[in-house]
Scaffold this motif. Structure first.
Motif, short mmCIF file in Angstrom:
data_model
loop_
_atom_site.label_atom_id
_atom_site.label_comp_id
_atom_site.label_asym_id
_atom_site.label_seq_id
_atom_site.Cartn_x
_atom_site.Cartn_y
_atom_site.Cartn_z
N LEU A 75 0.51 -1.54 0.28
CA LEU A 75 -0.24 -0.35 -0.15
C LEU A 75 0.85 0.82 -0.13
O LEU A 75 0.99 2.05 -0.90
CB LEU A 75 -0.60 0.55 0.88
N TYR A 76 1.57 1.14 0.31
CA TYR A 76 2.84 2.72 0.68
C TYR A 76 3.39 2.45 -0.44
O TYR A 76 3.55 3.85 -1.25
CB TYR A 76 3.65 1.75 2.10
N THR A 77 3.51 1.22 -1.13
CA THR A 77 4.45 1.45 -2.73
C THR A 77 3.94 1.82 -3.62
O THR A 77 3.70 3.34 -4.51
CB THR A 77 4.86 0.69 -3.25
N ARG A 78 2.20 1.73 -3.56
CA ARG A 78 1.73 1.88 -4.48
C ARG A 78 1.19 3.92 -3.86
O ARG A 78 0.86 4.24 -5.17
CB ARG A 78 0.68 1.20 -4.36
N LEU A 79 0.54 4.35 -3.12
CA LEU A 79 0.73 5.60 -2.36
C LEU A 79 1.85 6.35 -3.14
O LEU A 79 1.43 7.58 -3.63
CB LEU A 79 0.63 5.79 -1.24
N GLN A 80 2.84 5.85 -2.80
CA GLN A 80 4.32 6.78 -3.59
C GLN A 80 4.00 6.69 -5.28
O GLN A 80 4.20 7.94 -5.22
CB GLN A 80 5.44 6.15 -3.12
N GLU A 81 3.22 5.77 -5.97
CA GLU A 81 3.75 6.30 -7.05
C GLU A 81 2.51 7.36 -7.62
O GLU A 81 2.53 7.70 -8.44
CB GLU A 81 3.52 4.84 -7.97
N ILE A 82 1.35 6.64 -6.77
CA ILE A 82 0.28 7.40 -7.44
C ILE A 82 0.61 9.14 -6.86
O ILE A 82 0.19 10.23 -7.48
CB ILE A 82 -0.89 7.07 -6.53
N ASN A 83 0.91 9.11 -6.00
CA ASN A 83 1.75 10.55 -5.30
C ASN A 83 2.81 11.69 -6.25
O ASN A 83 2.62 12.57 -6.89
CB ASN A 83 2.03 10.97 -3.97
N ARG A 84 3.18 10.51 -7.23
CA ARG A 84 4.46 10.44 -8.00
C ARG A 84 4.15 10.79 -9.18
O ARG A 84 4.51 11.64 -10.22
CB ARG A 84 5.58 9.27 -8.16
N LEU A 85 2.76 10.28 -9.82
CA LEU A 85 1.81 10.08 -10.62
C LEU A 85 1.29 12.09 -10.59
O LEU A 85 0.57 13.00 -11.10
CB LEU A 85 1.29 9.29 -10.85
N ILE A 86 0.17 12.08 -9.48
CA ILE A 86 0.03 13.26 -9.33
C ILE A 86 0.95 14.76 -9.13
O ILE A 86 0.64 15.94 -9.83
CB ILE A 86 -0.83 13.57 -8.28
N THR A 87 1.66 14.75 -8.50
CA THR A 87 3.19 15.84 -8.57
C THR A 87 3.11 15.78 -10.27
O THR A 87 3.32 17.08 -10.66
CB THR A 87 4.32 15.18 -7.97
N ARG A 88 3.70 15.06 -11.33
CA ARG A 88 3.81 14.68 -12.73
C ARG A 88 3.16 15.16 -13.32
O ARG A 88 3.03 16.20 -13.41
CB ARG A 88 4.28 13.58 -12.87
N PRO A 117 -8.91 10.01 -6.87
CA PRO A 117 -9.61 9.11 -5.55
C PRO A 117 -9.08 7.76 -5.14
O PRO A 117 -9.36 7.66 -4.11
CB PRO A 117 -10.63 8.80 -6.44
N ALA A 118 -8.35 7.24 -6.16
CA ALA A 118 -7.29 6.08 -6.33
C ALA A 118 -6.29 6.97 -4.70
O ALA A 118 -6.05 5.72 -4.26
CB ALA A 118 -5.78 5.92 -6.87
N ARG A 119 -5.69 8.12 -4.81
CA ARG A 119 -5.22 8.06 -3.08
C ARG A 119 -5.99 7.86 -2.35
O ARG A 119 -5.60 7.36 -1.52
CB ARG A 119 -4.27 10.16 -3.86
N ALA A 120 -7.54 9.04 -2.67
CA ALA A 120 -7.76 9.11 -0.74
C ALA A 120 -8.01 7.25 -0.78
O ALA A 120 -8.51 7.04 0.44
CB ALA A 120 -8.97 9.51 -1.33
#
Length: 168
Positions: A75-88, A117-120
């Motif tokens: 879950l942590y790894t997925r959240l990091q990936e989602i946050n990276r894509l949001i930043t991008r 929504p995925a991040r939430a």
């Protein structure tokens, strides 16, 4: 691969949801009190799964906790990936000028519509899994008090049946 494709892939929590559902099923098969694994139930619901049925019981508390830690890491790894894509996507949106193709602008906004929504969902699931040690401490506290009072726990932890030999 386009940012929208990456966003859709990162936002897909089907596999994580299925993993949590199997964990809930195994907890149920082990005869655990639902309070002992409500963190996993909440994670499963936040990820959009329904409980699985028929999973084998956990062999030990260590196996359960190990899988719980694995789920937390995933879950942590997925959240990091989602946050990276949001930043991008946010950064690319900030750089938009009048020469940017409309399709690219739409793809960036669509990516954010998928990722937020995925991040939430992933954040909520991760927060519930992170709370597991506190919840498990409460669950096992009664066992510790029981042993400290000089009493013994049932054979192989079979509190429900109380059987000395569950196979008999």
């Amino acid at each position: 691969m386009s940012i929208l494709s990456l966003a859709v892939e990162a936002a897909d929590t089907t596999e994580l949801a299925a993993e949590a559902a199997v964990m809930v099923s195994r907890c149920h098969a082990s005869g655990l009190d639902p309070d002992a694994y409500r963190c996993v139930i909440a994670a499963m619901v936040n990820l959009g799964a329904n409980p699985a049925t028929g999973g084998p019981a956990w062999w030990s508390d260590r196996e359960f906790v190990g899988k719980l830690i694995d789920l937390e890491c995933e879950l942590y790894t997925r959240l990091q990936e989602i946050n990276r894509l949001i930043t991008r996507a946010t950064t690319e949106i900030a750089r938009i000028d009048r020469y940017t193709p409309v399709e690219q602008v739409e793809a960036l906004h669509a990516a954010l519509d998928v990722l937020r929504p995925a991040r939430a969902r992933v954040t909520a699931a991760l927060n519930r899994v992170i709370a597991a040690p506190d919840e498990l401490t409460g669950t096992y506290a009664a066992c510790y008090r029981h042993v400290r009072a000089g009493k013994q726990l049932p054979y192989k932890g079979r509190f429900i049946s109380g059987a000395v030999n569950p196979q008999a």
